[in-house]
Each structure stands twice: as structure tokens, then as C-alpha cells.
Scaffold this motif. Structure first.
Motif, PDB file in Angstrom:
ATOM      1  N   CYS A   1      -4.437  10.922   0.360  1.00  0.00           N
ATOM      2  CA  CYS A   1      -4.656  12.056   1.335  1.00  0.00           C
ATOM      3  C   CYS A   1      -4.179  13.253   0.979  1.00  0.00           C
ATOM      4  CB  CYS A   1      -4.123  11.603   2.795  1.00  0.00           C
ATOM      5  SG  CYS A   1      -4.568   9.942   3.313  1.00  0.00           S
ATOM      6  N   THR A   2      -4.585  13.897   0.047  1.00  0.00           N
ATOM      7  CA  THR A   2      -4.085  15.097  -0.709  1.00  0.00           C
ATOM      8  C   THR A   2      -5.053  16.221  -0.578  1.00  0.00           C
ATOM      9  OG1 THR A   2      -5.211  13.900  -2.637  1.00  0.00           O
ATOM     10  CG2 THR A   2      -2.784  13.835  -2.217  1.00  0.00           C
ATOM     11  N   GLY A   3      -5.962  16.258   0.424  1.00  0.00           N
ATOM     12  CA  GLY A   3      -6.757  17.420   0.796  1.00  0.00           C
ATOM     13  C   GLY A   3      -8.291  17.010   0.433  1.00  0.00           C
TER      14      GLY A   3
ATOM     15  N   VAL B   1       0.878  -1.070   0.241  1.00  0.00           N
ATOM     16  CA  VAL B   1      -0.045   0.063  -0.043  1.00  0.00           C
ATOM     17  C   VAL B   1       0.886   1.073   0.178  1.00  0.00           C
ATOM     18  CG1 VAL B   1      -1.737   1.289   1.255  1.00  0.00           C
ATOM     19  CG2 VAL B   1      -1.677  -1.057   1.083  1.00  0.00           C
ATOM     20  N   VAL B   2       0.512   2.392  -0.891  1.00  0.00           N
ATOM     21  CA  VAL B   2       1.179   3.556  -0.907  1.00  0.00           C
ATOM     22  C   VAL B   2       0.086   4.627  -0.259  1.00  0.00           C
ATOM     23  CG1 VAL B   2       2.150   5.484  -2.216  1.00  0.00           C
ATOM     24  CG2 VAL B   2       2.757   2.901  -2.584  1.00  0.00           C
ATOM     25  N   VAL B   3       0.604   5.466   0.622  1.00  0.00           N
ATOM     26  CA  VAL B   3      -0.202   6.426   1.213  1.00  0.00           C
ATOM     27  C   VAL B   3       0.317   7.784   0.581  1.00  0.00           C
ATOM     28  CG1 VAL B   3      -0.881   7.829   3.239  1.00  0.00           C
ATOM     29  CG2 VAL B   3      -0.725   5.124   3.089  1.00  0.00           C
ATOM     30  N   LEU B   4      -0.344   8.650   0.032  1.00  0.00           N
ATOM     31  CA  LEU B   4       0.069   9.960  -0.840  1.00  0.00           C
ATOM     32  C   LEU B   4      -0.382  11.104   0.229  1.00  0.00           C
ATOM     33  CD1 LEU B   4       1.510  11.534  -2.997  1.00  0.00           C
ATOM     34  CD2 LEU B   4      -0.693  11.576  -4.097  1.00  0.00           C
ATOM     35  N   GLY B   5       0.361  11.643   0.670  1.00  0.00           N
ATOM     36  CA  GLY B   5       0.205  13.028   1.492  1.00  0.00           C
ATOM     37  C   GLY B   5       0.690  13.030   2.823  1.00  0.00           C
ATOM     38  N   GLY B   6       1.610  14.148   3.196  1.00  0.00           N
ATOM     39  CA  GLY B   6       2.176  14.066   4.650  1.00  0.00           C
ATOM     40  C   GLY B   6       1.396  14.828   5.741  1.00  0.00           C
ATOM     41  N   GLY B   7       0.172  15.043   5.382  1.00  0.00           N
ATOM     42  CA  GLY B   7      -0.919  15.795   6.303  1.00  0.00           C
ATOM     43  C   GLY B   7      -1.223  14.658   7.476  1.00  0.00           C
ATOM     44  N   VAL B   8      -2.142  15.336   8.346  1.00  0.00           N
ATOM     45  CA  VAL B   8      -2.494  14.634   9.472  1.00  0.00           C
ATOM     46  C   VAL B   8      -3.307  13.332   8.837  1.00  0.00           C
ATOM     47  CG1 VAL B   8      -4.857  15.751   9.571  1.00  0.00           C
ATOM     48  CG2 VAL B   8      -3.839  14.615  11.715  1.00  0.00           C
ATOM     49  N   LEU B   9      -4.228  13.178   8.146  1.00  0.00           N
ATOM     50  CA  LEU B   9      -4.685  12.022   7.494  1.00  0.00           C
ATOM     51  C   LEU B   9      -3.672  11.202   6.808  1.00  0.00           C
ATOM     52  CD1 LEU B   9      -7.841  13.735   5.833  1.00  0.00           C
ATOM     53  CD2 LEU B   9      -7.615  12.893   8.067  1.00  0.00           C
ATOM     54  N   GLY B  10      -2.640  11.428   6.195  1.00  0.00           N
ATOM     55  CA  GLY B  10      -1.830  10.575   5.760  1.00  0.00           C
ATOM     56  C   GLY B  10      -1.185   9.898   6.805  1.00  0.00           C
ATOM     57  N   VAL B  11      -0.623  10.838   7.381  1.00  0.00           N
ATOM     58  CA  VAL B  11       0.329  10.060   8.664  1.00  0.00           C
ATOM     59  C   VAL B  11      -0.852   9.126   9.655  1.00  0.00           C
ATOM     60  CG1 VAL B  11       1.330  10.856  10.979  1.00  0.00           C
ATOM     61  CG2 VAL B  11       1.761  12.206   9.008  1.00  0.00           C
ATOM     62  N   GLU B  12      -2.074   9.368   9.929  1.00  0.00           N
ATOM     63  CA  GLU B  12      -2.761   8.371  10.529  1.00  0.00           C
ATOM     64  C   GLU B  12      -2.839   7.225   9.829  1.00  0.00           C
ATOM     65  OE1 GLU B  12      -5.761  11.788  12.985  1.00  0.00           O
ATOM     66  OE2 GLU B  12      -6.421  10.657  11.202  1.00  0.00           O
ATOM     67  N   ALA B  13      -3.108   7.481   8.537  1.00  0.00           N
ATOM     68  CA  ALA B  13      -3.356   6.137   7.625  1.00  0.00           C
ATOM     69  C   ALA B  13      -2.065   5.292   7.636  1.00  0.00           C
ATOM     70  CB  ALA B  13      -3.823   6.534   6.342  1.00  0.00           C
TER      71      ALA B  13
ATOM     72  N   GLY C   1      -8.737  34.773  20.233  1.00  0.00           N
ATOM     73  CA  GLY C   1      -9.485  33.478  19.761  1.00  0.00           C
ATOM     74  C   GLY C   1      -8.850  32.088  20.154  1.00  0.00           C
ATOM     75  N   ARG C   2      -9.668  31.284  20.202  1.00  0.00           N
ATOM     76  CA  ARG C   2      -9.140  29.883  20.521  1.00  0.00           C
ATOM     77  C   ARG C   2      -8.680  29.360  19.497  1.00  0.00           C
ATOM     78  NH1 ARG C   2     -14.467  26.194  20.791  1.00  0.00           N
ATOM     79  NH2 ARG C   2     -13.170  24.507  19.879  1.00  0.00           N
ATOM     80  N   LEU C   3      -7.619  28.355  19.685  1.00  0.00           N
ATOM     81  CA  LEU C   3      -6.851  27.539  18.829  1.00  0.00           C
ATOM     82  C   LEU C   3      -7.452  26.100  18.639  1.00  0.00           C
ATOM     83  CD1 LEU C   3      -3.191  28.013  20.325  1.00  0.00           C
ATOM     84  CD2 LEU C   3      -4.502  29.235  18.356  1.00  0.00           C
ATOM     85  N   GLU C   4      -7.389  25.521  17.381  1.00  0.00           N
ATOM     86  CA  GLU C   4      -8.103  24.424  17.204  1.00  0.00           C
ATOM     87  C   GLU C   4      -6.790  23.254  16.815  1.00  0.00           C
ATOM     88  OE1 GLU C   4     -11.097  23.646  17.266  1.00  0.00           O
ATOM     89  OE2 GLU C   4     -12.183  25.743  16.749  1.00  0.00           O
ATOM     90  N   PRO C   5      -6.849  22.523  18.042  1.00  0.00           N
ATOM     91  CA  PRO C   5      -5.652  21.313  18.119  1.00  0.00           C
ATOM     92  C   PRO C   5      -5.901  20.404  16.875  1.00  0.00           C
ATOM     93  CG  PRO C   5      -6.910  21.741  20.370  1.00  0.00           C
ATOM     94  CD  PRO C   5      -7.730  22.172  19.317  1.00  0.00           C
ATOM     95  N   ILE C   6      -4.722  19.779  16.577  1.00  0.00           N
ATOM     96  CA  ILE C   6      -4.629  19.017  15.553  1.00  0.00           C
ATOM     97  C   ILE C   6      -4.045  17.722  16.103  1.00  0.00           C
ATOM     98  CG2 ILE C   6      -3.550  18.097  13.604  1.00  0.00           C
ATOM     99  CD1 ILE C   6      -3.737  20.924  12.335  1.00  0.00           C
ATOM    100  N   VAL C   7      -4.814  16.411  16.341  1.00  0.00           N
ATOM    101  CA  VAL C   7      -4.394  15.247  17.109  1.00  0.00           C
ATOM    102  C   VAL C   7      -4.083  14.258  16.263  1.00  0.00           C
ATOM    103  CG1 VAL C   7      -4.973  13.750  18.848  1.00  0.00           C
ATOM    104  CG2 VAL C   7      -5.355  16.149  19.086  1.00  0.00           C
ATOM    105  N   VAL C   8      -3.102  13.421  15.978  1.00  0.00           N
ATOM    106  CA  VAL C   8      -2.938  12.332  15.300  1.00  0.00           C
ATOM    107  C   VAL C   8      -3.551  11.279  16.109  1.00  0.00           C
ATOM    108  CG1 VAL C   8      -1.210  10.801  14.124  1.00  0.00           C
ATOM    109  CG2 VAL C   8      -0.855  13.297  14.069  1.00  0.00           C
TER     110      VAL C   8
ATOM    111  N   VAL D   1       9.603  17.141   5.721  1.00  0.00           N
ATOM    112  CA  VAL D   1       9.117  16.093   6.652  1.00  0.00           C
ATOM    113  C   VAL D   1       7.565  15.958   6.869  1.00  0.00           C
ATOM    114  CG1 VAL D   1      10.889  16.788   8.235  1.00  0.00           C
ATOM    115  CG2 VAL D   1       8.987  18.062   8.523  1.00  0.00           C
ATOM    116  N   PRO D   2       6.903  15.002   7.245  1.00  0.00           N
ATOM    117  CA  PRO D   2       5.439  15.110   7.357  1.00  0.00           C
ATOM    118  C   PRO D   2       5.024  16.183   8.445  1.00  0.00           C
ATOM    119  CG  PRO D   2       6.523  12.858   7.581  1.00  0.00           C
ATOM    120  CD  PRO D   2       7.650  13.781   7.702  1.00  0.00           C
ATOM    121  N   LEU D   3       3.721  16.611   8.122  1.00  0.00           N
ATOM    122  CA  LEU D   3       3.089  17.584   8.926  1.00  0.00           C
ATOM    123  C   LEU D   3       4.097  18.851   9.021  1.00  0.00           C
ATOM    124  CD1 LEU D   3       1.779  15.617  12.120  1.00  0.00           C
ATOM    125  CD2 LEU D   3       0.528  16.794  10.176  1.00  0.00           C
ATOM    126  N   GLY D   4       4.676  19.125   8.005  1.00  0.00           N
ATOM    127  CA  GLY D   4       5.486  20.160   7.950  1.00  0.00           C
ATOM    128  C   GLY D   4       4.986  21.415   7.997  1.00  0.00           C
TER     129      GLY D   4
END
Length: 532
Positions: free
Chosen positions: A274-276, A171-183, A371-378, A202-205
Motif C-alpha cells: 500500500c505504497t501509493g 502476510v506483510v502489509v507495507l505502508g502506514g497510510g489509510v489503505l495499509g492500516v485498513e488492510a 473550501g471544504r475539507l475531505e475527511p479520511i475515514v478508516v 506512527v501510522p497515518l503520521g
């Protein structure tokens, strides 16, 4: 208006399910009737846990949030496998696709809620190879997407990915965002052969500072993931399968490999792109409602469309006050709660007051000036990663924000906190789950009252989760406290049953392990003088 308020919800995802739950007072009073129209063949489920289905940890049926036959939800009709093709705002009806086998062509409404979510944006990759009886596929004509290219956005794709894991397919996962890293992590954790391609260094750069990015890369490699930075897909290599000869699938191109922009040829039967995503706002736009150029239905704080007070939008398709949708489950639940409050008022039913374990009203924190921040959690069973805000401050600038950094690469741990006085500007936490949970909680208010940053590190080795106080927040997504979870556990045996009572564990899923420990452990401490 005579009779109950007719509310039609277009979309059957988790935010739609939360909206229905929030409307329960009107349903129980007979003041509202809700019809949920979902495109998928199954009712709402925890979409954020599709990685667990793909890895084989859970069956898709265990993720259900809204049962089409739920007798407790009187006044709710859930229709699955139904596609809405247009909105008629003048007649207040939604038009259905008759080809899907629906008996009626329209559904009337008094209030309409669009919860259509977002759709994956998958590039139109060039394709090469041969199919069928030696028929060549041109290298620069993608045509129809080959079998094996997916986005992991629904249960069908998650189950197909699980079959690939079970059969040891590459399997190949394309995308270094949070969804790609999680997958990639979800697959590697069960021993699958997975390669992660991403265009950054780097991922999540875009979310991490350079040091935490390098540590994350190291941890992904340690997990067994083949990471290819600064790399994309040049073309897909396809072929027909021998087992499809002389069948209706004869000549259908199936993915066999990927040629990368670095000139490598990587075997792959599945490509998870996982390209958006883009908000699904096409129904609203076609009906003349205000939408953003890059996607999103413009609504006010209650989720109401300024162009039409009878239409609401919540979740990934909603642009609150013109802000681009975040794509996170927490804000989606907040929007569902706000829209439900407005709908309850219109149905003539006062909203219920949420109370904590001690019986006090739960108040929503007032927004801070910044304003509040929106945390990103892997979401991962083996790696804790959480971040939010801006991490670019120079720690040596005496006029700049305060920057606190702690790192132990050998242990896979890293913490960076950026503050301006008590204001939390940004943070990243890797390998420190307690610090991640505490900082994520403070990010929602935009303030960090802890003066000594080292106290966060000390929390990593203090009391166990089962010793949380009753007022301590256990589930960040739902806001459920340890006391509320314990109260629910008195009548429940599983995490999913607890989630049905108080919402804990039905969001990002990172607190499910804590809930399991709390269920198995002794009761949480009650404050002095309180009733058990």
C-alpha cells in the motif's frame, strides 16, 4: 444530431457505475446510449470493500454495482475484459486491444468519459533466493515481480489474500497510510497473522497529531497487528514451490520471506504493498489532452477537458481545475454527478431534482471561503478513525486557532478539533464514531456551528442510530438521509437492495451497520404534520 447521444465510458469502476445511474433520465427517455468498457472480467463493484473480501466476510459477487445483464438499464452496454489502447479524437473513436478477443477494433462516441481510476505504485524490490533446480536469483536484480506481491486493488487480489488468510499464511502489509492500516485491520480482525511495516514513527503520521498517532499505534497492537515503525523492505526472499516441480509453474519465484531495512527476516507468503497510487492518465496524455506532471487529467467543474469539449474525466484520474485527485470516493461521486448533469443537458434531458424525505429539493452547500475539507475515514469493523485538515496548531498560542482536545487512552478514545471562529480547520477522532460522523459531515462545508465542543462527546451516549430523524444524514458518501433509507427499506430486505434504491452503503461502507440496525428497528420519526 440524429439518434441518441452515444456516450462511451472507459473504465468500469464504482465512479463509472455512479455516472451511469446519474444518466438514467436520458437512458429512460431514449436520448442517450452508454457503452461501458472495463478491463476487469466483472462489472463495477464496491472496490472500497475489498478488505471484506480478503478477510472472508463477504463474497466478491455481493459487491456488484452494475450488472452487465441489468434489464432495468435499457440503453446501456457493459463490456468486461476489454482494454482500450488509444483514443482517436479526430475520428471520435476508442481503439481496443484485439488480443483480448474483442470482435471489433474501435468503438465510436459522441461524448467520451474517462473513468480509468488509479494504479498502484509498487516499488521494484530487490530479490534473492533460489528457484527451479537450484537456479540462484541475484540479490540486486528484481526482474519480474515474484508471485505473492500485490496491491489489493481488484477482486482477484482480494480473493488470493482470502486464500492466504484461510490457509493461515503469514502476510506483510507495507505502508502506514489509510489503505495499509485498513488492510492490516481487516486481516487482524479475522485472526490472520499480519505485520505492518511503515516508514514513519506512527501510522497515518501525515494526517494525525502526535498523541492521536500514538493512540492509533496502541490500538493496532491491541488488535494483534505486529507493527514495525521506521521500517521498509530491503529485499524479497523467494523460492520455487515443491508442488510446482515438473509443471508449467516450475521455477516460478514465490515469496517466502521479507528482509527489512532493520535487518529482520519476516516470514511472508504475501506482501500487500500500500505504497501509493498514480492516476491512470496515459490514454489522455497520449491523445494530447492536458495532464498534470504527477498524474491527473485536467478538467473543469463539470469534468470536461478544456482541450476537447467532447471528452470528460471523472474519479481518481480527474484533476478538477488542476487539483491533484484526492483518491476518495465522495469527490468521485460528486464528479460523476456534475458530468452527468452536463451530459443530460447535451442530450436534451433536464436533470432530476433530488429531494429529501419531506419532498424538499436537496441543495448542495455553497463552498466556504476556505473550501471544504475531505475527511479520511478508516474502514474497519472494530476501530473508528476519521480525520481531516490541519492539526498542527499550537493550542497555547493566544493568536492562533482554537484547539479542543479530549483523550481517554485506556478506552481507546481521542478527539482533537481545530477551528477559527466557525471555520473547521481540522479534526481527528479515534474510538468515537458519532463524533467522527458529525465532524465528517461538517468538514464537507468547512464550518462547525457547534459552539460547545463537549456536545460532540455527549452525542456518543445519546439516542441510538435507529432514532435518527428523517432529515439526518445517514450515509455521508451518498448524502442519503435516514428518511430516504427508511423509505427504501419498505420495499427492500437487505442493505444492498437499499443501496440500489438510494445509494446508501455503497461507498466507504462505514454506514452499513447503521443501515442494518435501521432495517431491523422501528421506523424513523416523522416530523409533526408530515405524511408517513
Amino acid at each position: 444530431m440524429s439518434g441518441p447521444l452515444r456516450i462511451v465510458v472507459v473504465g468500469g469502476g464504482p465512479v463509472a457505475a455512479r455516472l451511469v445511474q446519474e444518466l438514467r433520465p436520458a437512458l429512460e427517455a431514449g436520448a442517450a446510449h452508454v457503452t461501458v468498457l472495463g478491463e476487469e472480467p466483472v462489472p463495477a463493484y464496491q472496490r472500497i470493500r475489498l478488505g471484506d473480501v480478503a478477510s472472508g466476510r463477504v463474497d466478491g459477487a455481493a459487491l456488484s454495482l452494475l450488472d452487465a445483464q441489468d434489464g432495468e438499464l435499457a440503453g446501456v452496454v457493459v463490456r468486461c475484459g476489454v482494454r482500450v489502447v488509444a483514443l482517436d479524437r479526430d475520428r471520435k473513436t476508442v481503439l481496443l486491444d484485439r488480443t483480448s478477443g474483442t470482435p471489433d477494433a474501435t468503438v465510436p462516441y459522441d461524448r467520451l468519459v474517462l473513468a480509468t481510476g488509479a494504479q498502484a505504485v509498487i516499488p521494484d524490490f530487490p530479490v534473492s533466493g533460489t528457484v527451479g533446480r537450484g537456479i540462484s536469483v541475484p540479490a540486486h536484480g528484481a526482474g519480474d515481480r515474484p508471485v505473492g506481491v500485490m496491491a489489493l486493488r481488484d477482486l482477484a487480489e482480494a480473493r488470493r489474500l482470502h486464500r492466504a488468510v484461510r490457509d493461515a499464511e503469514p502476510v506483510v502489509v507495507l505502508g502506514g497510510g489509510v489503505l495499509g492500516v485498513e488492510a492490516a485491520l481487516a486481516l487482524a480482525e479475522v485472526g490472520a497473522a499480519v505485520t505492518l511495516l511503515h516508514r514513519g514513527h506512527v501510522p497515518l503520521g501525515a494526517q494525525l497529531d502526535p498523541d492521536s498517532g500514538r493512540l492509533l499505534l496502541r490500538q493496532l497492537l491491541t488488535a494483534g497487528i505486529q507493527v514495525r515503525p521506521d521500517c521498509g523492505v530491503q529485499e524479497l526472499v523467494v523460492a520455487a514451490r515443491a508442488q510446482d516441480r515438473a509443471t508449467v509453474h516450475d521455477g516460478v519465484p514465490h515469496l517466502t520471506a521479507i528482509r527489512t531495512t532493520q535487518g529482520r527476516r519476516i516470514p511472508a507468503t504475501l506482501l500487500v504493498a500500500c505504497t501509493g497510487v498514480r492516476p491512470r492518465d496515459e490514454l489522455a496524455a497520449a491523445a494530447g489532452l492536458d495532464t498534470l506532471p504527477r498524474g491527473g487529467i485536467v478538467v473543469d467543474r463539470d469534468g470536461r477537458c478544456p482541450d476537447d469539449p467532447s471528452v470528460f474525466a471523472v474519479g481518481d484520474c480527474a484533476a478538477v481545475l488542476g487539483s491533484r485527485p484526492s483518491g476518495l470516493i465522495g469527490p468521485g461521486w460528486d464528479q460523476a454527478r456534475a458530468a452527468a448533469g452536463a451530459l443530460l443537458a447535451e442530450a436534451g434531458v433536464p436533470a432530476t431534482v433530488e429531494r429529501d424525505a419531506a419532498g424538499r429539493p436537496v441543495l448542495t452547500p455553497a463552498p466556504t471561503p476556505t473550501g471544504r475539507l475531505e475527511p479520511i475515514v478508516v474502514k474497519s469493523h472494530t476501530l473508528s478513525v476519521a480525520c481531516a485538515g490541519d492539526l498542527t496548531a499550537d493550542p497555547w498560542d493566544p493568536q492562533g486557532p482554537s484547539v479542543s482536545t479530549w483523550a481517554d487512552p485506556e478506552a481507546g478514545q481521542y478527539l482533537r478539533i481545530v477551528t477559527q471562529g466557525a471555520r473547521l480547520l481540522g479534526f481527528v477522532s479515534i474510538g468515537l464514531p458519532r463524533s467522527a460522523a458529525e465532524l465528517s459531515r461538517h468538514a464537507l462545508t468547512g464550518a462547525l456551528p457547534v459552539a460547545d465542543r463537549s456536545a460532540l462527546l455527549a452525542m456518543e451516549h445519546t439516542a441510538a442510530d435507529r432514532e435518527l430523524g428523517p432529515e439526518d444524514v445517514l450515509c455521508r458518501c451518498s448524502g442519503a438521509t435516514a428518511g430516504q433509507v427508511h423509505a427504501a427499506a419498505r420495499e427492500c430486505a437487505t442493505v444492498d437492495e437499499v443501496g440500489g434504491r438510494c445509494g446508501a452503503g455503497t461507498g466507504c461502507g462505514t454506514c452499513r451497520g447503521r443501515i442494518e440496525e435501521l432495517l431491523a428497528g422501528p421506523p424513523v420519526r416523522q416530523p409533526a404534520g408530515s405524511l408517513a
